[in-house]
Design an enzyme around this catalytic site. Structure first.
Site, mmCIF file in Angstrom:
data_model
loop_
_atom_site.group_PDB
_atom_site.id
_atom_site.type_symbol
_atom_site.label_atom_id
_atom_site.label_comp_id
_atom_site.label_asym_id
_atom_site.label_seq_id
_atom_site.Cartn_x
_atom_site.Cartn_y
_atom_site.Cartn_z
ATOM 1 N N GLU A 1 33.449 42.247 47.898
ATOM 2 C CA GLU A 1 34.344 42.079 49.046
ATOM 3 C C GLU A 1 33.998 43.078 50.157
ATOM 4 O OE1 GLU A 1 38.628 42.366 48.368
ATOM 5 O OE2 GLU A 1 38.986 40.678 49.707
ATOM 6 N N HIS B 1 22.626 36.606 24.378
ATOM 7 C CA HIS B 1 22.343 35.328 23.705
ATOM 8 C C HIS B 1 22.463 34.147 24.656
ATOM 9 C CE1 HIS B 1 22.273 37.073 19.580
ATOM 10 N NE2 HIS B 1 22.891 38.043 20.253
ATOM 11 N N LYS C 1 42.039 30.746 53.291
ATOM 12 C CA LYS C 1 43.500 30.851 53.440
ATOM 13 C C LYS C 1 43.977 29.969 54.586
ATOM 14 C CE LYS C 1 44.016 35.637 51.888
ATOM 15 N NZ LYS C 1 44.320 36.992 52.338
HETATM 16 O O1 PA5 Z 1 40.768 44.653 48.477
HETATM 17 C C1 PA5 Z 1 41.481 43.972 49.193
HETATM 18 O O2 PA5 Z 1 41.883 44.400 50.284
HETATM 19 C C2 PA5 Z 1 41.981 42.615 48.754
HETATM 20 O O3 PA5 Z 1 41.365 42.228 47.565
HETATM 21 C C3 PA5 Z 1 43.499 42.653 48.583
HETATM 22 O O4 PA5 Z 1 43.826 43.664 47.685
HETATM 23 C C4 PA5 Z 1 44.032 41.321 48.093
HETATM 24 O O5 PA5 Z 1 43.653 40.302 48.940
HETATM 25 C C5 PA5 Z 1 45.555 41.375 47.974
HETATM 26 O O6 PA5 Z 1 46.109 41.713 49.202
HETATM 27 P P1 PA5 Z 1 47.590 42.250 49.331
HETATM 28 O O7 PA5 Z 1 47.678 43.582 48.707
HETATM 29 O O8 PA5 Z 1 47.859 42.305 50.798
HETATM 30 O O9 PA5 Z 1 48.491 41.257 48.631
#
Ligand code: PA5
Length: 429
Positions: free
Chosen positions: A281, A302, A417
């Site tokens: 990410e 495996h 989203k």
């Molecule tokens: O690392 C990140 O920023 C994302 O993976 C968020 O943690 C995830 O999308 C969840 O977001 P939120 O804490 O706003 O619900």
């Protein structure tokens, strides 16, 4: 320094020339420390472990102990960076079939009705409590799951008592979850505005669920503090996290597009999940980055092992290995020896696992020409895992900046989203 980074199975020395990269690493370290690089507003995690106040740690432990004394199951409700960190630590320390008095289950990490129904079914006749985690407070998976949990808790305990069974971790002042928590009177813990989800395991996002699992968070925080101390040098030669970041960058430049993170312990699968969360990410942007994916050996030897050994040469491996097992098992002697195993009778399983690791390193690196980075640690404890997590966060920031990327945003995540909201008819989409 308890993490030893090994490059001896990693033939990227032609590119990894510290003398050439030293200045670049020093420059990037400066923009990290000064918070002047892209996304610099999200570097609150850098020294958070040392800023964390005893008073706040005690409040976390107090409420966690209240949960442990009054309930038998904790539902951690969150997704992505807002849940994987605590799950990684809890599973790494307590194992996959924990005997702890507090069972931990996870919701909010999926929209699957089957899984949701399974969790609800599992908890409905038990004394359960909830820790809902969301920085934005508007994440669909978390919000829907929490709505279901809230209704169940209120039916079970009554509206007033339900609020004792719910803790929220969210932004200090903004977002839907903050508003909901203030209105309902839940106890809350703060996810600081300058720390993004995937860097938040060191905040109450990680600390509260980890404490609920009976793990010593003071020891875990010590490990995070070890990380702050051990990986702060601007000098490449003295900073193992930066050496690791540079090596993976060198391998990327050499044509390896995939980093396979490897463990020999199933209880570390979620830790590998957290690594994918952190690196993919943070770095999966602008069409130029490594894909981090994971394997558990010897299980996957495996299956994927065949590809790694002889398939397309697109990857390198990073193997994390803890030298001392927390538990061990002796291989019994059998007088009939029909399975021909007596040659290792009396040896421990950890010895065999170690030999599999050494044999695989040789097979993949020397025969298969797949570079291997090794991360060696002595023993898996709350403290060592705290340091390991910090090591990776520091490496991730350096690695993304080496590639000219902002480590702290995730614009790509928004695309699905928007489409989903449009299809669902959400106002404004
Ligand atoms: O690392 C990140 O920023 C994302 O993976 C968020 O943690 C995830 O999308 C969840 O977001 P939120 O804490 O706003 O619900």
């Amino acid at each position: 320094m308890s993490i030893k980074v090994g490059f001896e199975h990693c033939k990227a020395d032609d590119l990894y020339m510290p003398s050439i990269w030293k200045d670049r690493v020093r420059e990037i370290n400066k923009i990290i420390v000064d918070k002047t690089g892209a996304g610099g507003d999200y570097l609150g995690w850098l020294d958070y472990p040392t800023r964390l106040e005893e008073k706040e740690i005690d409040r976390i432990i107090k409420k966690a102990n209240f949960f442990r004394d009054h309930y038998e199951v904790l539902v951690v409700c969150g997704i992505g960076g807002s849940y994987l960190g605590p799950r990684a630590v809890i599973e790494a320390i307590n194992g996959l079939y924990s005997q702890d008095k507090m069972k931990i289950v996870y919701l909010g990490n999926t929209l699957d009705p089957n899984y949701t129904a399974e969790v609800i079914n599992f908890i409905k006749d038990k004394n359960f409590c909830v820790c809902v985690i969301s920085k934005s407070g508007t994440t669909t998976e978390t919000s829907i799951s929490f709505r279901i949990l809230k209704e169940l808790a209120e039916k079970k305990y009554g509206k007033d008592k339900a609020k004792d069974a719910i803790v929220a971790v969210t932004d200090k002042s903004q977002g839907a979850l903050r508003k909901l928590s203030d209105t309902e009177g839940y106890e809350t813990f703060e996810l600081p505005g300058d720390i993004g989800g995937r860097f938040s395991v060191m905040t109450p996002v990680g600390l509260f669920p980890i404490a609920c699992a009976g793990i010593d968070i003071k020891e875990f925080i010590e490990g995070l503090r070890d990380g702050v101390k051990n990986y702060s040098s601007e000098n490449l030669e003295e900073n193992e996290a930066y050496k690791y970041a540079l090596e993976r960058h060198a391998l990327y430049l050499r044509g390896c597009k995939v980093e396979m993170v490897v463990t020999y312990e199933p209880r570390l699968e979620c830790l590998n999940g957290w690594l994918k969360q952190l690196f993919d990410e943070s770095e999966g942007k602008e069409g130029k980055s490594l894909l981090v994916t994971s394997c558990t050996f010897t299980t996957d030897l495996h299956s994927l092992g065949q590809f790694i050994q002889e398939g397309s040469k697109i990857l390198f491996e990073t193997v994390t290995y803890f030298d001392e097992p927390n538990k061990d098992f002796e291989i019994p002697f059998d007088k009939d020896n029909l399975d021909n195993l007596n040659y290792i009778a009396g040896k421990n399983l950890s010895y065999v696992n170690r030999k599999a690791y050494e044999g695989t390193l040789q097979a993949h690196a020397d025969v298969g020409n797949v570079p291997n980075i090794t991360l060696s640690l002595k023993k898996l404890t709350p403290r060592s895992i705290g340091e390991l997590l910090y090591f990776h966060m520091k490496a991730c920031a350096m690695s993304a900046y080496l590639n000219g990327l902002n480590p702290f945003n995730q614009p790509g995540v928004e695309v699905y989203k928007k489409n989903m909201f449009h299809l669902l008819g959400k106002p404004g989409y």
